[in-house]
Design an enzyme around this catalytic site. Structure first.
Site, PDB file in Angstrom:
ATOM      1  N   HIS A   1       8.993  -3.532   3.626  1.00  0.00           N
ATOM      2  CA  HIS A   1       8.612  -3.758   2.223  1.00  0.00           C
ATOM      3  C   HIS A   1       9.852  -4.095   1.381  1.00  0.00           C
ATOM      4  CE1 HIS A   1       5.469  -0.703   3.526  1.00  0.00           C
ATOM      5  NE2 HIS A   1       4.703  -1.683   3.102  1.00  0.00           N
TER       6      HIS A   1
ATOM      7  N   MET B   1       0.839  -1.209   0.000  1.00  0.00           N
ATOM      8  CA  MET B   1       0.000   0.000   0.000  1.00  0.00           C
ATOM      9  C   MET B   1       0.873   1.258   0.000  1.00  0.00           C
ATOM     10  SD  MET B   1      -3.442  -0.859   2.060  1.00  0.00           S
ATOM     11  CE  MET B   1      -2.846  -0.565   3.711  1.00  0.00           C
ATOM     12  N   GLY B   2       2.151   1.089  -0.325  1.00  0.00           N
ATOM     13  CA  GLY B   2       3.016   2.256  -0.453  1.00  0.00           C
ATOM     14  C   GLY B   2       3.505   2.782   0.881  1.00  0.00           C
TER      15      GLY B   2
ATOM     16  N   ASP C   1       1.953  -9.211   9.204  1.00  0.00           N
ATOM     17  CA  ASP C   1       0.496  -9.328   9.094  1.00  0.00           C
ATOM     18  C   ASP C   1       0.168 -10.823   8.992  1.00  0.00           C
ATOM     19  OD1 ASP C   1      -0.330  -6.371   8.751  1.00  0.00           O
ATOM     20  OD2 ASP C   1       1.343  -6.627   7.387  1.00  0.00           O
TER      21      ASP C   1
ATOM     22  N   LEU D   1       6.657   3.155   1.588  1.00  0.00           N
ATOM     23  CA  LEU D   1       7.494   1.972   1.785  1.00  0.00           C
ATOM     24  C   LEU D   1       8.581   2.182   2.846  1.00  0.00           C
ATOM     25  CD1 LEU D   1       7.832   0.985  -1.974  1.00  0.00           C
ATOM     26  CD2 LEU D   1       6.123   0.238  -0.313  1.00  0.00           C
TER      27      LEU D   1
ATOM     28  N   GLU E   1      11.692  -0.363   5.258  1.00  0.00           N
ATOM     29  CA  GLU E   1      12.625  -1.484   5.130  1.00  0.00           C
ATOM     30  C   GLU E   1      11.907  -2.837   5.134  1.00  0.00           C
ATOM     31  OE1 GLU E   1      16.041  -2.947   4.137  1.00  0.00           O
ATOM     32  OE2 GLU E   1      15.741  -0.771   4.271  1.00  0.00           O
TER      33      GLU E   1
HETATM   34  P1  AMP Z   1       1.320  -2.827   3.568  1.00  0.00           P
HETATM   35  O1  AMP Z   1       1.900  -1.803   2.643  1.00  0.00           O
HETATM   36  O2  AMP Z   1       1.268  -2.409   4.995  1.00  0.00           O
HETATM   37  O3  AMP Z   1       0.008  -3.385   3.053  1.00  0.00           O
HETATM   38  O4  AMP Z   1       2.332  -4.049   3.548  1.00  0.00           O
HETATM   39  C1  AMP Z   1       2.702  -4.664   2.340  1.00  0.00           C
HETATM   40  C2  AMP Z   1       3.411  -5.954   2.647  1.00  0.00           C
HETATM   41  O5  AMP Z   1       4.572  -5.674   3.432  1.00  0.00           O
HETATM   42  C3  AMP Z   1       2.562  -6.927   3.472  1.00  0.00           C
HETATM   43  O6  AMP Z   1       2.778  -8.247   3.008  1.00  0.00           O
HETATM   44  C4  AMP Z   1       3.093  -6.742   4.865  1.00  0.00           C
HETATM   45  O7  AMP Z   1       2.917  -7.874   5.690  1.00  0.00           O
HETATM   46  C5  AMP Z   1       4.558  -6.484   4.592  1.00  0.00           C
HETATM   47  N1  AMP Z   1       5.174  -5.790   5.720  1.00  0.00           N
HETATM   48  C6  AMP Z   1       4.708  -4.685   6.351  1.00  0.00           C
HETATM   49  N2  AMP Z   1       5.508  -4.366   7.384  1.00  0.00           N
HETATM   50  C7  AMP Z   1       6.484  -5.303   7.420  1.00  0.00           C
HETATM   51  C8  AMP Z   1       7.618  -5.527   8.274  1.00  0.00           C
HETATM   52  N3  AMP Z   1       7.889  -4.727   9.302  1.00  0.00           N
HETATM   53  N4  AMP Z   1       8.419  -6.584   7.995  1.00  0.00           N
HETATM   54  C9  AMP Z   1       8.150  -7.418   6.956  1.00  0.00           C
HETATM   55  N5  AMP Z   1       7.091  -7.259   6.127  1.00  0.00           N
HETATM   56  C10 AMP Z   1       6.280  -6.212   6.355  1.00  0.00           C
END
Ligand code: AMP
Length: 277
Positions: free
Chosen positions: A34, A27-28, A147, A30, A32
């Site tokens: 991501h 979801m942007g 998540d 971004l 570390e």
């Molecule tokens: P989001 O942009 O929050 O929807 O996250 C996109 C992807 O990045 C999802 O698969 C999240 O689980 C993963 N993600 C978010 N935060 C972390 C983190 N701290 N460590 C590893 N993966 C993450």
């Protein structure tokens, strides 16, 4: 790196990608966490697609959709040096044109934990993920353990709907003090940011109890609550000690266990988890 927004441009760009293709949905805004998924995708596959889309259908009416942090230019600058082949940045109108009426729902796994606190959340997640998978046609898709329930629900959907896609789950990236990286950390003021380490501290206390031999689910949940209540800026929403596969709360711990929690700091809601066993 090519950047596309429309479905027709995405399809044309996808057709030109030969070899194994990875999709990293985001979801942007971004960070570390991501970037670690993108690095893993790059190591595993010949081509990498990153989608950046703040999916409106996974936000509840009183959630942070309109405030969700966005900075597309910064995001594109962060992923370009990682060797990403294609950035896909669809608009809400591309993903949900007028008259849209089809939904994908995973039943039991979507109900507890985040699903209980955020009605409709996983219906939005699985619907958008099915659409992203159909459009990008990846061989592998990368998700974060951060998540945990989302990863479990997507794995189930992929299996149930016969998507020929391998779901890869990557470890949670943390700040030096243990706070799990999240775009939502951006909302925290300085005091809340300091207090937010309480999630890591509570999970660590539960893990320690588990490692010392505690096998009663309620005792593990109590351990996490004890740490959380000592932090005045933290408002616990739930703590859970659940079976890793079914996400059902455990009375007695056996096998692989998901320890998880959701905690508010003012209006900011953070989640975190550890897997033990
Ligand atoms: P989001 O942009 O929050 O929807 O996250 C996109 C992807 O990045 C999802 O698969 C999240 O689980 C993963 N993600 C978010 N935060 C972390 C983190 N701290 N460590 C590893 N993966 C993450």
């Amino acid at each position: 790196m090519k950047t596309v927004s429309s479905l027709s441009d995405l399809r044309a760009a996808r057709l030109s990608l030969k070899g194994t293709v990875a999709l990293v949905p985001t979801m942007g805004y971004l960070h570390e966490g991501h970037l670690s998924l993108i690095r893993q995708a790059k190591a595993d596959c010949e081509r990498v697609i990153v989608s950046i889309f703040v999916n409106p259908t996974q936000f509840g009416p009183n959630e942070d959709l309109s405030n969700y942090p966005r900075d597309l230019e910064r995001d594109l600058n962060l992923i370009q040096p990682l060797g990403v082949d294609l950035a896909w940045t669809p608009s809400a109108e591309v993903m949900y044109p007028p008259g849209y009426q089809t939904w994908v729902e995973v039943e039991a796994l979507s109900r507890p934990l985040e699903g209980a606190m955020r009605p409709g959340h996983f219906r939005g997640v699985t619907t958008v993920m099915a659409k992203l998978f159909n459009a990008a046609q990846p061989d592998k898709a990368y998700f974060g353990q951060k998540d945990a329930q989302q990863a479990a629900v997507i794995r189930q959907m992929t299996r149930d709907l016969n998507f020929p896609i391998e779901i890869v789950i990557c470890p949670t990236m943390r700040e030096a003090d243990g706070l799990a990286m999240s775009s939502r950390n951006e909302y925290l003021n300085a005091d809340e940011r300091q207090a937010a380490t309480v999630l890591f501290r509570a999970l660590s206390a539960a893990k320690e109890a588990y490692e010392a031999g505690e096998r009663e689910g309620e005792a593990i949940r109590r351990k996490m609550k004890e740490v959380l209540v000592r932090e005045p800026l933290a408002q616990m929403q739930y703590v859970s000690c659940a079976d890793y596969d079914t996400l059902e709360e455990l009375a007695v711990i056996k096998g692989k266990v998901l320890l998880s929690m959701a905690v508010f700091f003012g209006k900011t809601r953070l989640i975190d988890n550890f897997v033990v066993g």
